[in-house]
Design an enzyme around this catalytic site. Structure first.
Site, PDB file in Angstrom:
ATOM      1  NE  ARG A  33       0.722   1.555   4.267  1.00 48.75           N
ATOM      2  CZ  ARG A  33       1.996   1.900   4.211  1.00 48.75           C
ATOM      3  NH1 ARG A  33       2.568   2.182   3.075  1.00 48.75           N
ATOM      4  NH2 ARG A  33       2.728   1.958   5.315  1.00 48.75           N
ATOM      5  CD  GLU A  39       2.771   8.855   5.944  1.00 48.45           C
ATOM      6  OE1 GLU A  39       2.410   7.817   6.542  1.00 48.45           O
ATOM      7  OE2 GLU A  39       2.648   9.005   4.723  1.00 48.45           O
ATOM      8  CG  ASP A  42      -0.960   5.588  11.788  1.00 45.49           C
ATOM      9  OD1 ASP A  42      -0.150   6.465  12.170  1.00 45.49           O
ATOM     10  OD2 ASP A  42      -0.614   4.413  11.561  1.00 45.49           O
ATOM     11  N   GLY A 129      10.864  -3.588   3.277  1.00 44.92           N
ATOM     12  CA  GLY A 129      11.396  -2.514   4.111  1.00 44.92           C
ATOM     13  C   GLY A 129      11.489  -1.170   3.404  1.00 44.92           C
ATOM     14  CB  SER A 133       2.634  -2.007   3.899  1.00 46.42           C
ATOM     15  OG  SER A 133       2.216  -2.443   5.140  1.00 46.42           O
ATOM     16  CB  SER A 134       6.928  -6.057   2.146  1.00 44.96           C
ATOM     17  OG  SER A 134       7.847  -5.915   3.206  1.00 44.96           O
ATOM     18  CG  ASP A 179       0.966  -0.476   7.293  1.00 41.01           C
ATOM     19  OD1 ASP A 179       0.627   0.679   6.991  1.00 41.01           O
ATOM     20  OD2 ASP A 179       2.066  -0.756   7.811  1.00 41.01           O
ATOM     21  CE1 TYR A 229       5.079   4.767  13.866  1.00 39.80           C
ATOM     22  CE2 TYR A 229       5.156   3.826  16.076  1.00 39.80           C
ATOM     23  CZ  TYR A 229       4.455   4.106  14.917  1.00 39.80           C
ATOM     24  OH  TYR A 229       3.129   3.742  14.808  1.00 39.80           O
TER      25      TYR A 229
HETATM   26  P1  ADP Z   1       7.682  -2.677   5.055  1.00 40.02           P
HETATM   27  O1  ADP Z   1       6.461  -3.280   5.667  1.00 40.02           O
HETATM   28  O2  ADP Z   1       7.557  -1.216   4.858  1.00 40.02           O
HETATM   29  O3  ADP Z   1       8.119  -3.361   3.800  1.00 40.02           O
HETATM   30  P2  ADP Z   1       8.847  -3.695   7.469  1.00 40.02           P
HETATM   31  O4  ADP Z   1      10.177  -3.499   8.100  1.00 40.02           O
HETATM   32  O5  ADP Z   1       7.630  -3.400   8.271  1.00 40.02           O
HETATM   33  O6  ADP Z   1       8.860  -2.850   6.109  1.00 40.02           O
HETATM   34  O7  ADP Z   1       8.700  -5.195   6.981  1.00 40.02           O
HETATM   35  C1  ADP Z   1       9.688  -5.802   6.193  1.00 40.02           C
HETATM   36  C2  ADP Z   1       9.932  -7.192   6.712  1.00 40.02           C
HETATM   37  O8  ADP Z   1       8.830  -8.076   6.396  1.00 40.02           O
HETATM   38  C3  ADP Z   1      11.129  -7.858   6.036  1.00 40.02           C
HETATM   39  O9  ADP Z   1      12.345  -7.446   6.636  1.00 40.02           O
HETATM   40  C4  ADP Z   1      10.831  -9.329   6.290  1.00 40.02           C
HETATM   41  O10 ADP Z   1      11.157  -9.699   7.616  1.00 40.02           O
HETATM   42  C5  ADP Z   1       9.296  -9.383   6.144  1.00 40.02           C
HETATM   43  N1  ADP Z   1       8.949  -9.743   4.750  1.00 40.02           N
HETATM   44  C6  ADP Z   1       8.358  -8.958   3.834  1.00 40.02           C
HETATM   45  N2  ADP Z   1       8.232  -9.607   2.645  1.00 40.02           N
HETATM   46  C7  ADP Z   1       8.770 -10.824   2.808  1.00 40.02           C
HETATM   47  C8  ADP Z   1       8.973 -11.968   1.960  1.00 40.02           C
HETATM   48  N3  ADP Z   1       8.587 -11.957   0.684  1.00 40.02           N
HETATM   49  N4  ADP Z   1       9.559 -13.059   2.494  1.00 40.02           N
HETATM   50  C9  ADP Z   1       9.930 -13.079   3.787  1.00 40.02           C
HETATM   51  N5  ADP Z   1       9.798 -12.046   4.640  1.00 40.02           N
HETATM   52  C10 ADP Z   1       9.228 -10.925   4.167  1.00 40.02           C
HETATM   53 MG    MG Z   2       5.721  -2.882   7.651  1.00 39.81          MG
END
Ligand code: ADP
Ligand code: MG
Length: 396
Positions: A33, A39, A42, A129, A133-134, A179, A229
């Site tokens: 997202r 910003e 939330d 990262g 919001s992965s 998120d 934060y």
């Molecule tokens: P963001 O949510 O902004 O990308 P975060 O630090 O909150 O950053 O989350 C990133 C973390 O989520 C990665 O360091 C990892 O631990 C986990 N992650 C995300 N995508 C994957 C993936 N495809 N496989 C394994 N872990 C993942």
């Molecule tokens: Mg995150």
């Protein structure tokens, strides 16, 4: 259920077969997202205005007849093995990334869900990262697989809150609800206005083909992010208590003049960001409804300025992208730009004329390289559909 807006990665089925010597039964996708405006409010009773993007986390799964969940990620060499007969604890995870599925599993087991042993293969086109919001996409795709496999069905809000709790307790990140809500509830061509006080979600149509969103990932992440934060959150709570109010919604911009006598310098700056950003987010919704893109662009620049100067969460890399946007200006195709996400690195979002998107992307990457010597990854997105899950046979 309908197919996802993006096909599964071409090699996904082959990778699954290679990893586990069988074919998958289910597939779940969950988008990353981006937040257009609103910003760092939330957790301050404010509004946020995110959209799901056309970058997805994908999980393929099958039962394995054991009492273990095995997960292989395309991004990490080590396999995660989650045991179904031991109550999950955060420190059981051998690597940080394993905490996300472990936390979600803990929530399912707390609800006495009948989770079978599973083999799961995951991959993601959401950069890890980068403020897109992965992590929430991971939690939601994994939760969707567990729903299918266990038969426990959750409402969208229940699923979002469950995943948020997993992130708080197992990853130790005290995130708000944006998120997970955005990744689950995203709608094509709509932003989501989320009232973080009531948790009400209102879709806001953004279906004018003449504009698009450009995300630019700086690929930097300064280590300050999590400690700062926590400090900002504490500053805002302190300012609220010194002002004697229960909610930031009860403070108007005009009230800040008298607040200057009550609050220390840096608390006044934090308060000013919160109060003005709440107003800007509401004004942005009006600008979108009116297709008044110049106005929306101005609000985005003002938001960035406030985050950089009053909230002090930007960094030189993010400021550089915003400066490039301003250099190009409306005639160069950019209405506005700002940092998005927590700050101290990560990504920016820009509102761009669709007809000029290509040259804008090229200029962003080229000028950024020239100014910083580093690589910027910029891409166009439109507000996209939220998470989906379905039996694998229905893809064919
Ligand atoms: P963001 O949510 O902004 O990308 P975060 O630090 O909150 O950053 O989350 C990133 C973390 O989520 C990665 O360091 C990892 O631990 C986990 N992650 C995300 N995508 C994957 C993936 N495809 N496989 C394994 N872990 C993942
Ligand atoms: Mg995150």
């Amino acid at each position: 259920m309908s197919a996802p807006s993006e096909n599964p990665p071409a090699n996904a089925l082959a990778n699954f077969a290679k990893a586990f010597q069988q074919t998958p039964l289910w597939m779940a996708t969950a988008p990353g997202r981006v937040n257009l405006i609103g910003e760092h409010i939330d957790y301050n009773d404010g509004f946020v205005l995110p959209a799901a993007i056309n970058r997805h986390f994908t999980a393929l799964a099958s039962t394995n007849g054991s009492r273990k969940i095995r997960i292989r990620s395309q991004h990490f060499a080590e396999e995660a093995v989650l045991c179904l007969d031991t109550p999950p604890k955060p420190d059981q995870a051998r690597s940080l990334w394993m905490r996300y599925p472990l936390g979600v599993l803990a929530e399912f087991l707390d609800r006495a869900a009948d989770v079978p042993g599973l083999d799961i293969w995951v991959a993601s086109t959401v950069p890890l990262g980068s403020g897109l919001s992965s992590s929430a996409a991971f939690e939601i795709a994994f939760a969707s697989i567990l729903e299918h496999a266990s038969g426990l069905s959750l409402s969208q809000v229940e699923k979002a809150l469950l995943c948020q709790r997993a992130e708080h307790v197992f990853a130790g990140v005290p995130c708000g609800i944006m998120d997970q809500f955005a990744s689950i509830m995203g709608q094509n061509d709509h932003l989501l206005l989320i009232d973080c006080q009531s948790q009400d979600v209102t879709p806001v149509p953004m279906n004018d083909d003449s504009v698009c969103l450009v995300v630019a990932n700086t690929n930097v992440h300064h280590s300050l992010a999590s400690s700062e934060y926590a400090k900002r959150k504490a500053d805002c709570d302190e300012a609220k208590s010194q002002l004697g109010v229960n909610s930031w919604r009860d403070v108007r911009k005009e009230d800040l003049a008298s607040a200057s006598a009550l609050l220390d310098g840096h608390l006044l700056k934090r308060a000013r960001h919160v109060v003005t950003e709440i107003q800007r987010t509401q004004d942005a919704v009006e600008a979108i409804q009116d297709h008044y893109w110049e106005k929306l662009g101005e609000l985005m620049y003002a938001s960035h300025d406030s985050l950089a100067k009053d909230y002090e969460v930007s960094c030189p890399e993010l400021d550089t992208v915003v400066a490039i946007a301003q250099e190009l200006g409306v005639s160069g195709g950019v209405y506005g730009a700002r940092m998005t996400g927590g700050g101290f690195g990560g990504s920016t979002i820009s509102l761009v004329k669709t007809s000029q998107a290509k040259p804008v992307l090229a200029c962003y990457e080229e000028y950024y390289q020239e100014y910083t010597g580093q690589r910027l990854d910029a891409f166009v997105t439109r507000p996209a559909q939220g998470a989906q899950a379905f039996p694998i046979a229905s893809i064919h």
